[in-house]
Design a protein around this motif. Structure first.
Motif, PDB file in Angstrom:
ATOM      1  N   UNK A   1       0.736  -0.812  -0.243  1.00  0.00           N
ATOM      2  CA  UNK A   1       0.356  -0.263  -0.142  1.00  0.00           C
ATOM      3  C   UNK A   1       0.699   0.956   0.561  1.00  0.00           C
ATOM      4  N   UNK A   2       0.199   2.103  -0.966  1.00  0.00           N
ATOM      5  CA  UNK A   2       1.469   3.924  -0.665  1.00  0.00           C
ATOM      6  C   UNK A   2       1.032   4.187   0.840  1.00  0.00           C
ATOM      7  N   UNK A   3       1.967   4.313   1.261  1.00  0.00           N
ATOM      8  CA  UNK A   3       1.780   5.054   2.715  1.00  0.00           C
ATOM      9  C   UNK A   3       2.749   6.484   2.663  1.00  0.00           C
TER      10      UNK A   3
ATOM     11  N   UNK B   1       3.366   5.917  10.673  1.00  0.00           N
ATOM     12  CA  UNK B   1       3.504   6.002   8.978  1.00  0.00           C
ATOM     13  C   UNK B   1       2.121   5.228   9.184  1.00  0.00           C
ATOM     14  N   UNK B   2       1.305   5.696   8.116  1.00  0.00           N
ATOM     15  CA  UNK B   2       0.130   5.023   8.033  1.00  0.00           C
ATOM     16  C   UNK B   2      -0.528   4.214   6.923  1.00  0.00           C
ATOM     17  N   UNK B   3      -0.906   3.869   5.945  1.00  0.00           N
ATOM     18  CA  UNK B   3      -1.764   3.667   4.239  1.00  0.00           C
ATOM     19  C   UNK B   3      -2.354   5.349   4.501  1.00  0.00           C
ATOM     20  N   UNK B   4      -1.668   5.629   2.895  1.00  0.00           N
ATOM     21  CA  UNK B   4      -2.216   6.887   2.876  1.00  0.00           C
ATOM     22  C   UNK B   4      -4.181   6.986   2.402  1.00  0.00           C
ATOM     23  N   UNK B   5      -4.555   5.506   2.048  1.00  0.00           N
ATOM     24  CA  UNK B   5      -5.938   5.519   1.390  1.00  0.00           C
ATOM     25  C   UNK B   5      -6.843   5.855   3.054  1.00  0.00           C
TER      26      UNK B   5
ATOM     27  N   UNK C   1       4.018  -0.307   7.830  1.00  0.00           N
ATOM     28  CA  UNK C   1       2.859   0.256   6.637  1.00  0.00           C
ATOM     29  C   UNK C   1       1.931   0.258   5.987  1.00  0.00           C
ATOM     30  N   UNK C   2       2.994  -0.428   4.936  1.00  0.00           N
ATOM     31  CA  UNK C   2       2.597  -1.077   3.962  1.00  0.00           C
ATOM     32  C   UNK C   2       1.662  -2.374   3.796  1.00  0.00           C
ATOM     33  N   UNK C   3       2.155  -2.965   5.109  1.00  0.00           N
ATOM     34  CA  UNK C   3       1.051  -4.045   4.884  1.00  0.00           C
ATOM     35  C   UNK C   3      -0.687  -3.896   5.513  1.00  0.00           C
ATOM     36  N   UNK C   4      -0.637  -2.618   5.607  1.00  0.00           N
ATOM     37  CA  UNK C   4      -1.902  -1.859   5.933  1.00  0.00           C
ATOM     38  C   UNK C   4      -2.319  -1.585   7.777  1.00  0.00           C
ATOM     39  N   UNK C   5      -0.847  -1.324   8.047  1.00  0.00           N
ATOM     40  CA  UNK C   5      -1.438  -0.947   9.650  1.00  0.00           C
ATOM     41  C   UNK C   5      -0.837   0.777   9.859  1.00  0.00           C
ATOM     42  N   UNK C   6      -1.253   0.928  10.524  1.00  0.00           N
ATOM     43  CA  UNK C   6      -0.807   2.785  12.085  1.00  0.00           C
ATOM     44  C   UNK C   6      -0.019   1.812  12.299  1.00  0.00           C
ATOM     45  N   UNK C   7       1.208   2.690  12.896  1.00  0.00           N
ATOM     46  CA  UNK C   7       2.591   2.191  12.700  1.00  0.00           C
ATOM     47  C   UNK C   7       3.325   3.452  14.103  1.00  0.00           C
ATOM     48  N   UNK C   8       3.157   3.404  14.929  1.00  0.00           N
ATOM     49  CA  UNK C   8       3.967   4.242  15.905  1.00  0.00           C
ATOM     50  C   UNK C   8       5.205   4.254  16.264  1.00  0.00           C
ATOM     51  N   UNK C   9       6.104   4.968  16.364  1.00  0.00           N
ATOM     52  CA  UNK C   9       7.275   4.951  16.925  1.00  0.00           C
ATOM     53  C   UNK C   9       8.060   5.781  17.581  1.00  0.00           C
ATOM     54  N   UNK C  10       7.304   5.659  18.878  1.00  0.00           N
ATOM     55  CA  UNK C  10       8.019   6.472  19.577  1.00  0.00           C
ATOM     56  C   UNK C  10       9.642   6.836  20.364  1.00  0.00           C
TER      57      UNK C  10
END
Length: 252
Positions: A1-3, A23-27, A55-64
């Motif tokens: 997925x585009x992110x 980082x997250x999917x743009x859609x 993220x490109x596999x469809x997840x919202x990713x948070x990196x603290x």
């Protein structure tokens, strides 16, 4: 997925604001979320690339930024002896309560997001593997991936170097995916055996994989990087999170 990969939020914690990279999917749609913990060097380029893959596999990713109390927002440490010394010093300066408050802040952030469907996972690398293990104590966490979690067998994380991570194993209600390098000097065979025995004693739902790799074999920078192992393990990680958190690439 585009992110999208340039966003961040500054989350409130008991020890000040914590810069957290998103980082997250743009859609448009609602997606599962993954808390990604870095190595002791903070949010380096290899960590961002790992986050981008998730993220490109469809997840919202948070990196603290794990040492937000001690260094300016955005600071990273170099992959050299000085950077290692700095990260290791802060590892046992920060309190266990501080680490746990950080994970709770990210989980709460996910639950507040309108683009999150409420299904949460965690992944961590090196110290991040240990922090991911502790983040799994949060009841909302459905699945956790730990890459060569340091200090777990020695219980030496945090100020005082006397953590209770393995003692609290029964607090983990989700599923674990534990990955180790057999040539990793930081987690010996005896250490891995002790960890596995504790998880089995607690009846933890888990997968356990040991590969012929060094510490940091996942990091796509430096002499210990093993692309074949890294790619094969990450494919298993994607499968694990899709199974535990469900497909999230469409509106719910």
């Amino acid at each position: 997925m585009i992110i999208t990969n340039g966003d961040y939020v500054d989350l409130e914690t008991p020890n000040g604001l914590m810069r957290t990279h998103i980082l997250k999917p743009a859609a448009p749609g609602r997606y599962p979320a993954i808390l990604l913990y870095s190595e002791i060097f903070q949010v380096t380029a290899p960590i961002r690339r790992t986050a981008a893959m998730l993220a490109g596999h469809g997840f919202i990713v948070a990196v603290p930024e794990i040492y937000h109390e001690f260094v300016p927002a955005g600071e990273i440490f170099p992959y050299d002896q000085a950077g290692s010394d700095r990260g290791n010093a802060l590892k046992t300066t920060k309190t266990i309560a501080g680490y746990d408050a950080d994970s709770r802040a990210v989980v709460d952030h996910f639950l507040s997001r309108p683009d999150c469907n409420g299904k949460i996972g965690v992944m961590g690398i090196c110290i991040g593997g240990h922090l991911a293990f502790r983040a799994a104590f949060n009841p909302e966490v459905l699945g956790t991936v730990c890459f060569y979690a340091t200090d777990l067998h020695k219980a030496t994380l945090g100020a005082g170097m006397h953590d209770d991570s393995l003692v609290r194993t029964e607090d983990i209600k989700g599923e674990l995916f534990m990955v180790w390098g057999r040539q990793d000097p930081h987690v010996s065979l005896e250490g891995r055996t002790a960890i596995q025995a504790r998880l089995n004693q607690a009846g933890t739902r888990m997968s356990w994989i040991e590969v012929n790799g060094a510490h940091a074999f996942l990091r796509d920078e430096g002499i210990r990087y093993d692309p074949d192992l890294a790619h094969s393990m990450m494919q298993l990680v994607f499968n694990f999170f899709h199974r535990r958190l469900s497909e999230g690439d469409h509106a719910v």
